[in-house]
Design a protein around this motif. Sequence first.
Motif, PDB file in Angstrom:
ATOM      1  N   ILE A  23       0.875  -1.183  -0.174  1.00 45.38           N
ATOM      2  CA  ILE A  23       0.205   0.083   0.035  1.00 45.38           C
ATOM      3  C   ILE A  23       0.662   1.266  -0.006  1.00 45.38           C
ATOM      4  CG2 ILE A  23      -1.817   1.364   1.296  1.00 45.38           C
ATOM      5  CD1 ILE A  23      -2.615  -1.393   2.231  1.00 45.38           C
ATOM      6  N   GLY A  24       1.780   1.265   0.703  1.00 42.43           N
ATOM      7  CA  GLY A  24       2.586   2.284   0.927  1.00 42.43           C
ATOM      8  C   GLY A  24       3.463   2.576  -0.572  1.00 42.43           C
ATOM      9  N   ALA A  25       3.914   1.906  -1.101  1.00 40.83           N
ATOM     10  CA  ALA A  25       4.562   2.131  -2.665  1.00 40.83           C
ATOM     11  C   ALA A  25       3.325   2.682  -3.362  1.00 40.83           C
ATOM     12  CB  ALA A  25       5.038   0.701  -3.085  1.00 40.83           C
ATOM     13  N   GLY A  98       3.545  -0.671   8.876  1.00 38.43           N
ATOM     14  CA  GLY A  98       2.845  -1.506  10.041  1.00 38.43           C
ATOM     15  C   GLY A  98       3.309  -2.617   9.684  1.00 38.43           C
ATOM     16  N   VAL A  99       3.138  -3.619  11.085  1.00 36.96           N
ATOM     17  CA  VAL A  99       3.439  -5.128  10.826  1.00 36.96           C
ATOM     18  C   VAL A  99       2.311  -5.802  11.432  1.00 36.96           C
ATOM     19  CG1 VAL A  99       5.799  -4.949  11.243  1.00 36.96           C
ATOM     20  CG2 VAL A  99       4.566  -4.859  13.187  1.00 36.96           C
ATOM     21  N   TYR A 100       1.917  -6.891  10.677  1.00 37.15           N
ATOM     22  CA  TYR A 100       0.806  -7.637  11.210  1.00 37.15           C
ATOM     23  C   TYR A 100       1.179  -9.152  11.549  1.00 37.15           C
ATOM     24  CZ  TYR A 100      -3.725 -10.089  10.397  1.00 37.15           C
ATOM     25  OH  TYR A 100      -4.924 -10.738  10.734  1.00 37.15           O
ATOM     26  N   ALA A 118       5.343  -0.228  19.310  1.00 34.92           N
ATOM     27  CA  ALA A 118       6.445   0.732  18.694  1.00 34.92           C
ATOM     28  C   ALA A 118       6.318   0.967  17.241  1.00 34.92           C
ATOM     29  CB  ALA A 118       7.816   0.020  18.889  1.00 34.92           C
ATOM     30  N   ILE A 119       6.138  -0.083  16.485  1.00 30.51           N
ATOM     31  CA  ILE A 119       6.007   0.191  14.877  1.00 30.51           C
ATOM     32  C   ILE A 119       4.676   0.555  14.470  1.00 30.51           C
ATOM     33  CG2 ILE A 119       6.085  -1.046  12.777  1.00 30.51           C
ATOM     34  CD1 ILE A 119       8.251  -3.003  14.100  1.00 30.51           C
ATOM     35  N   ASN A 120       3.523  -0.013  15.280  1.00 31.34           N
ATOM     36  CA  ASN A 120       2.245   0.608  14.563  1.00 31.34           C
ATOM     37  C   ASN A 120       1.682   1.573  15.384  1.00 31.34           C
ATOM     38  OD1 ASN A 120       2.573  -1.877  13.203  1.00 31.34           O
ATOM     39  ND2 ASN A 120       0.815  -2.754  13.840  1.00 31.34           N
ATOM     40  N   LEU A 144      -2.690   5.065   8.753  1.00 33.89           N
ATOM     41  CA  LEU A 144      -3.304   3.710   8.087  1.00 33.89           C
ATOM     42  C   LEU A 144      -3.639   2.967   9.403  1.00 33.89           C
ATOM     43  CD1 LEU A 144      -3.460   2.505   5.119  1.00 33.89           C
ATOM     44  CD2 LEU A 144      -2.301   4.710   5.578  1.00 33.89           C
ATOM     45  N   GLY A 145      -4.638   2.744   9.540  1.00 31.73           N
ATOM     46  CA  GLY A 145      -5.237   1.568  10.550  1.00 31.73           C
ATOM     47  C   GLY A 145      -5.659   0.494   9.851  1.00 31.73           C
ATOM     48  N   SER A 146      -6.656  -0.037  10.527  1.00 36.05           N
ATOM     49  CA  SER A 146      -7.140  -1.415   9.755  1.00 36.05           C
ATOM     50  C   SER A 146      -8.782  -1.375  10.064  1.00 36.05           C
ATOM     51  CB  SER A 146      -6.276  -2.391  10.248  1.00 36.05           C
ATOM     52  OG  SER A 146      -6.964  -3.519  10.035  1.00 36.05           O
ATOM     53  N   GLY A 191      -9.935  -2.714   4.527  1.00 36.28           N
ATOM     54  CA  GLY A 191     -10.238  -4.137   4.598  1.00 36.28           C
ATOM     55  C   GLY A 191      -9.079  -4.916   3.817  1.00 36.28           C
ATOM     56  N   PRO A 192      -9.469  -6.030   3.279  1.00 35.64           N
ATOM     57  CA  PRO A 192      -8.441  -6.774   2.782  1.00 35.64           C
ATOM     58  C   PRO A 192      -7.687  -6.293   1.479  1.00 35.64           C
ATOM     59  CG  PRO A 192     -10.320  -8.121   2.775  1.00 35.64           C
ATOM     60  CD  PRO A 192     -10.637  -6.722   3.418  1.00 35.64           C
ATOM     61  N   ILE A 193      -6.390  -6.048   1.443  1.00 37.44           N
ATOM     62  CA  ILE A 193      -5.769  -5.370   0.490  1.00 37.44           C
ATOM     63  C   ILE A 193      -4.894  -6.218  -0.291  1.00 37.44           C
ATOM     64  CG2 ILE A 193      -4.733  -3.486  -0.560  1.00 37.44           C
ATOM     65  CD1 ILE A 193      -7.438  -2.673   0.269  1.00 37.44           C
ATOM     66  N   THR A 195      -1.796  -7.333  -0.895  1.00 42.27           N
ATOM     67  CA  THR A 195      -0.324  -7.022  -0.429  1.00 42.27           C
ATOM     68  C   THR A 195       0.396  -8.496  -0.001  1.00 42.27           C
ATOM     69  OG1 THR A 195      -0.529  -6.346   1.584  1.00 42.27           O
ATOM     70  CG2 THR A 195      -0.844  -4.747  -0.252  1.00 42.27           C
ATOM     71  N   ASP A 196       1.881  -8.140   0.270  1.00 41.19           N
ATOM     72  CA  ASP A 196       2.376  -9.228   0.973  1.00 41.19           C
ATOM     73  C   ASP A 196       1.788  -9.492   2.165  1.00 41.19           C
ATOM     74  OD1 ASP A 196       4.139  -9.102  -1.036  1.00 41.19           O
ATOM     75  OD2 ASP A 196       5.831  -7.918  -0.178  1.00 41.19           O
ATOM     76  N   MET A 197       1.367  -8.467   2.934  1.00 39.75           N
ATOM     77  CA  MET A 197       0.758  -8.781   4.193  1.00 39.75           C
ATOM     78  C   MET A 197      -0.363  -9.555   4.136  1.00 39.75           C
ATOM     79  SD  MET A 197      -0.441  -5.730   6.921  1.00 39.75           S
ATOM     80  CE  MET A 197       1.026  -5.100   7.532  1.00 39.75           C
TER      81      MET A 197
HETATM   82  N1  LIG Z   1      -3.000  -5.222   3.115  1.00 40.46           N
HETATM   83  C1  LIG Z   1      -3.881  -5.312   3.998  1.00 40.46           C
HETATM   84  O1  LIG Z   1      -4.959  -6.042   3.877  1.00 40.46           O
HETATM   85  C2  LIG Z   1      -4.227  -4.050   4.957  1.00 40.46           C
HETATM   86  C3  LIG Z   1      -5.237  -4.076   6.000  1.00 40.46           C
HETATM   87  C4  LIG Z   1      -5.669  -3.026   6.622  1.00 40.46           C
HETATM   88  C5  LIG Z   1      -4.560  -2.356   6.920  1.00 40.46           C
HETATM   89  N2  LIG Z   1      -3.100  -2.358   6.384  1.00 40.46           N
HETATM   90  C6  LIG Z   1      -2.422  -1.465   6.765  1.00 40.46           C
HETATM   91  O2  LIG Z   1      -1.786  -1.005   5.947  1.00 40.46           O
HETATM   92  C7  LIG Z   1      -0.357  -0.639   5.927  1.00 40.46           C
HETATM   93  C8  LIG Z   1       0.562  -1.020   4.725  1.00 40.46           C
HETATM   94  O3  LIG Z   1       0.252  -2.614   4.625  1.00 40.46           O
HETATM   95  P1  LIG Z   1       0.846  -3.268   3.597  1.00 40.46           P
HETATM   96  O4  LIG Z   1      -0.457  -4.464   3.081  1.00 40.46           O
HETATM   97  O5  LIG Z   1       1.290  -2.793   2.376  1.00 40.46           O
HETATM   98  O6  LIG Z   1       2.047  -4.109   4.278  1.00 40.46           O
HETATM   99  P2  LIG Z   1       3.273  -4.941   3.616  1.00 40.46           P
HETATM  100  O7  LIG Z   1       2.874  -5.369   2.315  1.00 40.46           O
HETATM  101  O8  LIG Z   1       3.533  -5.824   4.566  1.00 40.46           O
HETATM  102  O9  LIG Z   1       4.160  -3.549   3.485  1.00 40.46           O
HETATM  103  C9  LIG Z   1       4.736  -2.880   4.440  1.00 40.46           C
HETATM  104  C10 LIG Z   1       5.385  -1.618   4.512  1.00 40.46           C
HETATM  105  O10 LIG Z   1       5.756  -1.333   5.602  1.00 40.46           O
HETATM  106  C11 LIG Z   1       7.188  -1.321   5.890  1.00 40.46           C
HETATM  107  N3  LIG Z   1       7.711  -1.626   7.062  1.00 40.46           N
HETATM  108  C12 LIG Z   1       7.405  -2.764   7.949  1.00 40.46           C
HETATM  109  N4  LIG Z   1       7.878  -2.757   9.173  1.00 40.46           N
HETATM  110  C13 LIG Z   1       8.689  -1.545   8.997  1.00 40.46           C
HETATM  111  C14 LIG Z   1       9.645  -0.991  10.149  1.00 40.46           C
HETATM  112  N5  LIG Z   1       9.909  -1.527  10.964  1.00 40.46           N
HETATM  113  N6  LIG Z   1      10.368   0.390   9.521  1.00 40.46           N
HETATM  114  C15 LIG Z   1       9.998   0.736   8.391  1.00 40.46           C
HETATM  115  N7  LIG Z   1       9.222   0.212   7.513  1.00 40.46           N
HETATM  116  C16 LIG Z   1       8.451  -0.802   7.852  1.00 40.46           C
HETATM  117  C17 LIG Z   1       7.875  -2.142   4.789  1.00 40.46           C
HETATM  118  O11 LIG Z   1       9.046  -1.952   4.480  1.00 40.46           O
HETATM  119  P3  LIG Z   1      10.268  -2.939   4.389  1.00 40.46           P
HETATM  120  O12 LIG Z   1       9.980  -4.235   3.619  1.00 40.46           O
HETATM  121  O13 LIG Z   1      11.432  -1.988   3.754  1.00 40.46           O
HETATM  122  O14 LIG Z   1      10.502  -3.020   5.764  1.00 40.46           O
HETATM  123  C18 LIG Z   1       6.741  -2.211   3.581  1.00 40.46           C
HETATM  124  O15 LIG Z   1       6.846  -1.162   2.681  1.00 40.46           O
HETATM  125  C19 LIG Z   1       0.014  -1.236   7.411  1.00 40.46           C
HETATM  126  O16 LIG Z   1      -0.120  -0.164   8.596  1.00 40.46           O
HETATM  127  C20 LIG Z   1      -1.206  -2.291   7.588  1.00 40.46           C
HETATM  128  O17 LIG Z   1      -1.323  -2.520   8.877  1.00 40.46           O
HETATM  129  C21 LIG Z   1      -3.042  -3.289   5.673  1.00 40.46           C
END
Ligand SMILES: NC(=O)c1ccc[n+]([C@@H]2O[C@H](COP(=O)([O-])OP(=O)(O)OC[C@H]3O[C@@H](n4cnc5c(N)ncnc54)[C@H](OP(=O)(O)O)[C@@H]3O)[C@@H](O)[C@H]2O)c1
Length: 251
Positions: A23-25, A98-100, A118-120, A144-146, A191-193, A195-197
């Motif tokens: 999502i960040g990218a 964020g981390v999950y 710490a991270i979230n 970004l919450g969830s 909701g569900p997006i 990504t790798d997460m």
């Molecule tokens: N995907 C979903 O379904 C979903 C749903 C609800 C909310 N969200 C929220 O949306 C946000 C992005 O999720 P995503 O799905 O894009 O996750 P993702 O695919 O796992 O990507 C996570 C991003 O956060 C970075 N990151 C993780 N830990 C970090 C740290 N300690 N310091 C700096 N950067 C860190 C990663 O960078 P590196 O790889 O370089 O560490 C990566 O760019 C998160 O806050 C997540 O909780 C996601």
Amino acid sequence: MLSNMTKTLSGKVALVTGGSRGIGAAIVKRLANDGATVVFTYGSSQQKAEELVKEIEAAGGRALALLADSGNVDAVKGAVAEAIKAFGGINILVNNAGVYWVKPYDQFTMEEFDLTIAINVRAIFAAVQAAAPHMGEGGRIINLGSIVADTSMFPGNSLYGMSKAAVAGLSRGLARDLAPLGITVNTIQPGPIDTDMSPSDGPFAPTLKSMTPVGRFGKGEEIAAMVAYLASPEAAFITGAKLNINGGMMI
Ligand SMILES: NC(=O)c1ccc[n+]([C@@H]2O[C@H](COP(=O)([O-])OP(=O)(O)OC[C@H]3O[C@@H](n4cnc5c(N)ncnc54)[C@H](OP(=O)(O)O)[C@@H]3O)[C@@H](O)[C@H]2O)c1
């Protein structure tokens, strides 16, 4: 194609945490495409971060990637300071990193508890403390919450749900504190997006799709579109909002 001067975010500097993937990218690309200069952090995906900078520059935009672990307050504050030093200010802050971690409650360690916070959560507060004094009228903070803050669809979500509920509460408090400065603060709860997460072909995917009225996972670009709108000048009256972008999952 519109010139840079006519784009919605021309002249703005944005900082996106965790912009290397997912999502960040998508947010980094969208804000750059809308004319902003975009600084983004990453924790470990250096190659992806460098490729993203090149992609944005090739499209005529401006971007800078910074290694900054969101678990480390000094690194987070340092990234804000570097963005300001490099581009003379900061107008838009997107707290996305964020981390999950999913586990039964009795298998989490206290170190994992602290790291989740710490991270979230703590990283958001640190970034806001560092950035807000430099943002001024028209500043935008988007967190970004969830959806897991409001509903726990599976077992194992205790720490993640706690952290994302904290993001929503933190955002509301900050929205009140920063409104007099002309800075808005909003939370997006995806909701569900895909990504790798949360991959759309992962083990939870069939259940998640069946719970989502539109019947599919969302795309990072669909979250980025809301970020771009909240970052734009026309969203000045939206603050303290919690926006669920989830294909109707909670209706
Ligand atoms: N995907 C979903 O379904 C979903 C749903 C609800 C909310 N969200 C929220 O949306 C946000 C992005 O999720 P995503 O799905 O894009 O996750 P993702 O695919 O796992 O990507 C996570 C991003 O956060 C970075 N990151 C993780 N830990 C970090 C740290 N300690 N310091 C700096 N950067 C860190 C990663 O960078 P590196 O790889 O370089 O560490 C990566 O760019 C998160 O806050 C997540 O909780 C996601």
